[in-house]
Design a protein around this motif. Structure first.
Motif, PDB file in Angstrom:
ATOM      1  N   ILE A  39     -84.577 -78.249  59.819  1.00 55.60           N
ATOM      2  CA  ILE A  39     -85.126 -77.271  58.473  1.00 55.60           C
ATOM      3  C   ILE A  39     -84.344 -76.317  58.381  1.00 55.60           C
ATOM      4  N   LEU A  40     -83.979 -75.777  57.345  1.00 56.27           N
ATOM      5  CA  LEU A  40     -83.050 -74.804  56.958  1.00 56.27           C
ATOM      6  C   LEU A  40     -83.914 -73.332  56.727  1.00 56.27           C
ATOM      7  N   VAL A  41     -83.358 -72.495  57.553  1.00 56.47           N
ATOM      8  CA  VAL A  41     -84.109 -71.090  57.695  1.00 56.47           C
ATOM      9  C   VAL A  41     -82.958 -69.885  57.007  1.00 56.47           C
ATOM     10  N   GLY A  42     -83.619 -69.140  56.335  1.00 60.32           N
ATOM     11  CA  GLY A  42     -82.606 -68.076  55.739  1.00 60.32           C
ATOM     12  C   GLY A  42     -83.518 -67.258  54.819  1.00 60.32           C
ATOM     13  N   ARG A  43     -83.207 -65.870  54.543  1.00 55.93           N
ATOM     14  CA  ARG A  43     -83.689 -64.880  54.071  1.00 55.93           C
ATOM     15  C   ARG A  43     -83.896 -65.000  52.544  1.00 55.93           C
ATOM     16  N   ASP A  44     -82.870 -65.630  51.882  1.00 58.16           N
ATOM     17  CA  ASP A  44     -82.919 -65.893  50.469  1.00 58.16           C
ATOM     18  C   ASP A  44     -83.428 -67.005  50.205  1.00 58.16           C
ATOM     19  N   ALA A  45     -84.747 -66.995  49.696  1.00 59.11           N
ATOM     20  CA  ALA A  45     -85.396 -68.421  49.453  1.00 59.11           C
ATOM     21  C   ALA A  45     -84.570 -69.045  48.418  1.00 59.11           C
ATOM     22  N   GLY A  46     -83.873 -68.491  47.379  1.00 56.76           N
ATOM     23  CA  GLY A  46     -83.453 -69.303  46.348  1.00 56.76           C
ATOM     24  C   GLY A  46     -82.100 -69.869  46.811  1.00 56.76           C
ATOM     25  N   LYS A  47     -81.260 -69.434  47.564  1.00 57.29           N
ATOM     26  CA  LYS A  47     -80.311 -70.171  48.335  1.00 57.29           C
ATOM     27  C   LYS A  47     -80.699 -71.047  49.174  1.00 57.29           C
ATOM     28  N   VAL A  48     -81.597 -70.982  50.272  1.00 52.11           N
ATOM     29  CA  VAL A  48     -82.175 -71.902  50.993  1.00 52.11           C
ATOM     30  C   VAL A  48     -82.526 -73.194  50.489  1.00 52.11           C
ATOM     31  N   GLU A  49     -83.365 -72.891  49.340  1.00 50.49           N
ATOM     32  CA  GLU A  49     -83.969 -74.069  48.652  1.00 50.49           C
ATOM     33  C   GLU A  49     -83.030 -74.977  47.921  1.00 50.49           C
ATOM     34  N   ALA A  50     -81.981 -74.059  47.246  1.00 48.05           N
ATOM     35  CA  ALA A  50     -80.887 -74.724  46.541  1.00 48.05           C
ATOM     36  C   ALA A  50     -79.990 -75.837  47.647  1.00 48.05           C
ATOM     37  N   LEU A  51     -79.822 -75.231  48.878  1.00 47.53           N
ATOM     38  CA  LEU A  51     -79.226 -75.974  49.880  1.00 47.53           C
ATOM     39  C   LEU A  51     -79.909 -77.260  50.128  1.00 47.53           C
ATOM     40  N   ALA A  52     -81.165 -77.144  50.429  1.00 45.68           N
ATOM     41  CA  ALA A  52     -81.940 -78.140  50.930  1.00 45.68           C
ATOM     42  C   ALA A  52     -81.908 -79.398  49.793  1.00 45.68           C
ATOM     43  N   LYS A  53     -82.048 -78.943  48.455  1.00 47.01           N
ATOM     44  CA  LYS A  53     -81.991 -79.876  47.390  1.00 47.01           C
ATOM     45  C   LYS A  53     -80.873 -80.503  47.530  1.00 47.01           C
ATOM     46  N   ARG A  54     -79.501 -79.715  47.522  1.00 44.85           N
ATOM     47  CA  ARG A  54     -78.244 -80.446  47.237  1.00 44.85           C
ATOM     48  C   ARG A  54     -77.900 -81.320  48.239  1.00 44.85           C
ATOM     49  N   PHE A  55     -78.414 -81.158  49.495  1.00 45.86           N
ATOM     50  CA  PHE A  55     -77.957 -82.319  50.546  1.00 45.86           C
ATOM     51  C   PHE A  55     -79.199 -83.202  51.053  1.00 45.86           C
ATOM     52  N   ASP A  56     -80.523 -83.051  50.123  1.00 46.99           N
ATOM     53  CA  ASP A  56     -81.370 -84.094  50.299  1.00 46.99           C
ATOM     54  C   ASP A  56     -82.070 -83.719  51.608  1.00 46.99           C
ATOM     55  N   ILE A  57     -82.446 -82.424  51.953  1.00 43.97           N
ATOM     56  CA  ILE A  57     -82.903 -81.880  53.254  1.00 43.97           C
ATOM     57  C   ILE A  57     -84.533 -81.491  52.702  1.00 43.97           C
ATOM     58  N   ALA A  58     -85.391 -82.045  53.458  1.00 46.23           N
ATOM     59  CA  ALA A  58     -86.971 -82.088  52.973  1.00 46.23           C
ATOM     60  C   ALA A  58     -87.391 -80.634  53.348  1.00 46.23           C
ATOM     61  N   ARG A  59     -87.104 -79.861  54.311  1.00 46.37           N
ATOM     62  CA  ARG A  59     -87.735 -78.777  54.823  1.00 46.37           C
ATOM     63  C   ARG A  59     -86.740 -77.695  54.741  1.00 46.37           C
ATOM     64  N   TRP A  60     -87.269 -76.521  54.458  1.00 48.54           N
ATOM     65  CA  TRP A  60     -86.613 -75.134  54.357  1.00 48.54           C
ATOM     66  C   TRP A  60     -87.679 -74.251  54.595  1.00 48.54           C
ATOM     67  N   THR A  61     -87.279 -73.093  54.937  1.00 45.19           N
ATOM     68  CA  THR A  61     -88.229 -71.753  54.881  1.00 45.19           C
ATOM     69  C   THR A  61     -87.566 -70.489  55.005  1.00 45.19           C
ATOM     70  N   THR A  62     -88.377 -69.370  54.704  1.00 46.12           N
ATOM     71  CA  THR A  62     -87.886 -68.217  54.973  1.00 46.12           C
ATOM     72  C   THR A  62     -88.663 -67.531  56.194  1.00 46.12           C
ATOM     73  N   ASP A  63     -89.473 -68.291  56.750  1.00 45.12           N
ATOM     74  CA  ASP A  63     -90.360 -67.856  57.845  1.00 45.12           C
ATOM     75  C   ASP A  63     -89.630 -68.121  59.171  1.00 45.12           C
ATOM     76  N   LEU A  64     -88.912 -67.533  60.118  1.00 37.89           N
ATOM     77  CA  LEU A  64     -88.516 -68.015  61.094  1.00 37.89           C
ATOM     78  C   LEU A  64     -89.583 -68.431  62.133  1.00 37.89           C
ATOM     79  N   ASP A  65     -90.490 -67.317  62.139  1.00 40.07           N
ATOM     80  CA  ASP A  65     -91.499 -67.239  63.148  1.00 40.07           C
ATOM     81  C   ASP A  65     -92.522 -68.456  63.224  1.00 40.07           C
ATOM     82  N   LYS A  66     -92.771 -68.779  61.793  1.00 39.50           N
ATOM     83  CA  LYS A  66     -93.550 -70.216  61.797  1.00 39.50           C
ATOM     84  C   LYS A  66     -92.708 -71.437  62.248  1.00 39.50           C
ATOM     85  N   ALA A  67     -91.457 -71.359  61.874  1.00 42.72           N
ATOM     86  CA  ALA A  67     -90.493 -72.625  62.187  1.00 42.72           C
ATOM     87  C   ALA A  67     -90.593 -72.662  63.862  1.00 42.72           C
ATOM     88  N   LEU A  68     -90.496 -71.573  64.333  1.00 48.04           N
ATOM     89  CA  LEU A  68     -90.352 -71.363  65.946  1.00 48.04           C
ATOM     90  C   LEU A  68     -91.500 -71.964  66.580  1.00 48.04           C
TER      91      LEU A  68
END
Length: 383
Positions: A49-78
């Motif tokens: 699951i990819l985590v980052g502050r910039d939702a647009g960048k993280v979502e774009a990376l997830a789509k580019r590499f066919d990764i199903a999960r991403w978020t800007t909420d680190l606490d929720k991921a933890l």
């Protein structure tokens, strides 16, 4: 044979190192090869699951590499018990806080270096990880470079005889920005943001020297800020407050003397961006990122100093290239596979957070040496 899932929280993969080496060339490559094979033949498939502050960048990376999960909420991921490993490649200053949160959440942790900006912070994280019983690791990527693996092979084969000295040259010209875009982020040049070449690179030299040539016992170092003003990512000028070049000499256990020049303000006239020359009684070697040249004592020429005549001898022709007798995988990927085996089947693993803390310790000693203009001893770490 079965395949088990490994839930992996990846923080900081929008940056150059996190994206290229850790996401693309490690985790995505491991996924594409069918996972990591364990000793019993089972496979482990990382599910990031990819985590980052910039939702647009993280979502774009997830789509580019066919990764199903991403978020800007680190606490929720933890908080997700199905994800058991946390990886961090974001800023050094924020790393101790993030690792502490992850360890307290019961996660195994793996991170880039430096593991902290101060030795005290680094040791606190080590102690916490040991107390909580989580597995932990620090990236030690240069040990996995083909060139340095070849140096280890030569050492183990007895090629050098008694090793005498190591001379390292690292660096290249990082553009100031403005007229040409800089190749490194602006925070690298601000001490208040965890920047500086001594903190950045001496952490590398610690594990390289310790593992290949002898444990570091003392250091003398001088640094400098050569370019006082640069341009940031928004093309705005800013004052450089961190060192951008440094020159360090290390005494190693066993008597080897190592000297390493490091600079972001040097123009390259050598075979690679980093080179190490190792001299020994029986032979010498010069290694870069991939290649390694050798000269045995039987093949050593007999130079005679004569400044009155132009030197016609081709000294480079006296060296031989060490052949590539084995295939080398990406070093970051190789260490990722080692850490995954460590987590999933308890395989031996030495590149822990303690090794990362040793790097920060040596960087602090180098900075102290520069400040006080003297040799500084590197004390054994007890945790």
């Amino acid at each position: 044979m079965t395949t088990q899932r490994l839930g992996l929280i990846m923080n900081g993969v929008t940056g150059r190192m996190g994206l290229n080496q850790h996401l693309i060339r490690s985790i995505v490559a491991i996924r594409d090869q069918g996972g990591v094979v364990l000793g019993n033949g089972d496979r482990v498939m990382p599910d990031p699951i990819l985590v980052g502050r910039d939702a647009g960048k993280v979502e774009a990376l997830a789509k580019r590499f066919d990764i199903a999960r991403w978020t800007t909420d680190l606490d929720k991921a933890l908080s997700d018990k199905n994800d058991t490993v946390v990886f961090d490649a974001a800023t050094t200053q924020a790393r101790p806080f993030l690792l502490t949160k992850a360890i307290n959440a019961g996660k195994h942790v793996y991170c880039e270096k430096p593991v902290a900006t101060t030795f005290a912070e680094a040791i606190d994280v080590v102690k916490l990880a040991n107390a909580r019983g989580v597995k932990h690791g620090t990236v030690q990527d240069k040990l996995f470079l083909p060139g340095l693996k070849k140096l280890a092979f030569l050492r183990d084969s007895g090629f050098f005889g008694r090793m005498l000295s190591v001379r390292g040259e690292f660096g290249y010209w990082v553009f100031e920005g403005g007229w040409q875009e800089a190749q490194r982020p602006s925070w690298n040049y601000r001490k208040e943001d965890g920047g500086g070449i001594i903190l950045d690179m001496v952490c590398h030299w610690r594990y390289v020297l310790d593992n290949l040539f002898g444990e570091v016992e003392s250091v003398v170092c001088i640094g400098n800020t050569d370019i006082p003003e640069r341009y940031d990512e928004k093309n705005r000028t800013y004052a450089v407050t961190a060192d951008d070049s440094a020159y360090a000499t290390f005494r190693l256990k066993g008597g080897v003397i190592a000297h390493i020049n490091m600079s972001w303000v040097t123009r390259v006239y050598r075979d690679d961006l980093v080179t190490f020359q190792v001299d020994g009684t029986h032979g010498s070697a010069v290694a870069g990122l991939t290649d390694c040249m050798i000269q045995a004592r039987q093949m050593t020429p007999r130079p005679v100093w004569n400044p009155d005549e132009k030197r016609m001898h081709d000294f480079y022709a006296d060296w031989q290239k060490l052949p590539d007798n084995v295939a080398y995988d990406n070093g970051f990927k190789e260490q990722w596979e080692m850490f995954i085996r460590h987590v999933c089947e308890g395989a031996g693993y030495k590149y822990t957070l303690l090794e990362g803390a040793k790097g920060v310790q040596l960087a602090e000693c180098a900075l102290q040496s520069w400040k006080e203009r003297r040799w500084v001893d590197v004390e054994p770490i007890r945790v």
